[in-house]
Design a protein around this motif. Structure first.
Motif, PDB file in Angstrom:
ATOM      1  N   SER A 114       0.494  -1.135   0.108  1.00 41.95           N
ATOM      2  CA  SER A 114      -0.291   0.148   0.199  1.00 41.95           C
ATOM      3  C   SER A 114       0.907   0.973   0.109  1.00 41.95           C
ATOM      4  O   SER A 114       0.730   2.118  -0.599  1.00 41.95           O
ATOM      5  CB  SER A 114      -1.253  -0.045   1.509  1.00 41.95           C
ATOM      6  N   SER A 117       2.693   1.186  -3.880  1.00 45.21           N
ATOM      7  CA  SER A 117       2.434   1.475  -4.594  1.00 45.21           C
ATOM      8  C   SER A 117       1.356   3.207  -4.736  1.00 45.21           C
ATOM      9  O   SER A 117       1.684   4.455  -5.294  1.00 45.21           O
ATOM     10  CB  SER A 117       1.433   1.057  -4.438  1.00 45.21           C
ATOM     11  N   THR A 118       1.533   3.767  -3.582  1.00 39.82           N
ATOM     12  CA  THR A 118       0.950   5.405  -3.250  1.00 39.82           C
ATOM     13  C   THR A 118       2.006   5.840  -3.443  1.00 39.82           C
ATOM     14  O   THR A 118       2.265   6.955  -4.704  1.00 39.82           O
ATOM     15  CB  THR A 118       0.526   5.773  -1.219  1.00 39.82           C
ATOM     16  N   ARG A 122       1.985   7.940  -7.264  1.00 36.35           N
ATOM     17  CA  ARG A 122       2.155   9.688  -6.733  1.00 36.35           C
ATOM     18  C   ARG A 122       3.236  10.346  -8.150  1.00 36.35           C
ATOM     19  O   ARG A 122       3.024  11.260  -8.452  1.00 36.35           O
ATOM     20  CB  ARG A 122       1.850   9.901  -5.581  1.00 36.35           C
ATOM     21  N   ALA A 127      -1.418   8.425  -9.616  1.00 37.04           N
ATOM     22  CA  ALA A 127      -2.698   8.451  -8.409  1.00 37.04           C
ATOM     23  C   ALA A 127      -3.855   8.802  -8.517  1.00 37.04           C
ATOM     24  O   ALA A 127      -4.263   8.422  -7.263  1.00 37.04           O
ATOM     25  CB  ALA A 127      -1.800   8.465  -7.222  1.00 37.04           C
ATOM     26  N   GLU A 130      -6.631   6.082  -8.290  1.00 35.58           N
ATOM     27  CA  GLU A 130      -6.329   5.381  -7.258  1.00 35.58           C
ATOM     28  C   GLU A 130      -7.427   4.555  -6.460  1.00 35.58           C
ATOM     29  O   GLU A 130      -8.843   4.807  -6.580  1.00 35.58           O
ATOM     30  CB  GLU A 130      -6.695   5.916  -5.651  1.00 35.58           C
ATOM     31  N   ALA A 135      -6.588   3.999  -1.185  1.00 33.06           N
ATOM     32  CA  ALA A 135      -7.147   5.243  -1.270  1.00 33.06           C
ATOM     33  C   ALA A 135      -8.545   5.044  -0.880  1.00 33.06           C
ATOM     34  O   ALA A 135      -9.221   5.948  -0.312  1.00 33.06           O
ATOM     35  CB  ALA A 135      -7.087   5.144  -2.918  1.00 33.06           C
ATOM     36  N   SER A 138      -8.527   6.090   3.036  1.00 29.16           N
ATOM     37  CA  SER A 138      -7.893   7.041   3.720  1.00 29.16           C
ATOM     38  C   SER A 138      -8.756   7.809   3.414  1.00 29.16           C
ATOM     39  O   SER A 138      -8.484   9.165   3.721  1.00 29.16           O
ATOM     40  CB  SER A 138      -6.608   7.510   2.659  1.00 29.16           C
TER      41      SER A 138
END
Length: 139
Positions: A114, A117-118, A122, A127, A130, A135, A138
């Protein structure tokens, strides 16, 4: 930003990240790129399909332990719990994606997958689309 092209570009990138996760000593085995690709797709689809039911299922426990969201770290932990469940479920469903150490591998793998990947998505500017549970959680 890139629309549907960005969405399509995420899958091979996420597959490469899963291969990176499997290369680390986290107890995760990934048979090949094809397995990693379908695992990334499965994680994304599970996140899309199961996020609402899982949040509803865990809502009473979350409301009690976090005092309705007042205690932020508890809310954060529930989000990670859902992420870990989705990662483990994908490993259970995809042949060639294995968690050698069970829950410990799911925890370490889901967190690493996670976060990386984020950061990578980005950095690449894709991103904004997502699609996985990280995502959604969040938000």
């Amino acid at each position: 930003m890139l629309g549907s092209l960005g969405w399509l570009l995420q899958w091979p990138i996420r597959a490469l990240i899963l291969l990176l996760v499997a290369a680390l000593p986290l107890g995760i085995e990934m048979a090949n790129f094809s397995t990693a690709f379908w695992s990334a797709v499965m994680i994304g689809l599970l996140g899309t399909l199961l996020i609402v039911p899982l949040k509803l299922l865990l809502a009473p426990f979350w409301a009690i332990t976090s005092l309705g969201g007042l205690i932020w770290p508890v809310s954060f932990l529930f989000n990670w719990l859902i992420t870990i469940l989705l990662f483990a479920l994908a490993a259970w469903l995809i042949n060639g994606f294995r968690l050698k150490n069970g829950l410990l591998s799911a925890i370490c793998g889901a967190v690493f997958y996670s976060v990386v990947s984020t950061i990578v998505l980005r950095f690449l500017g894709i991103a904004d689309i997502e699609f996985t549970r990280a995502a959604l959680l969040s938000a």
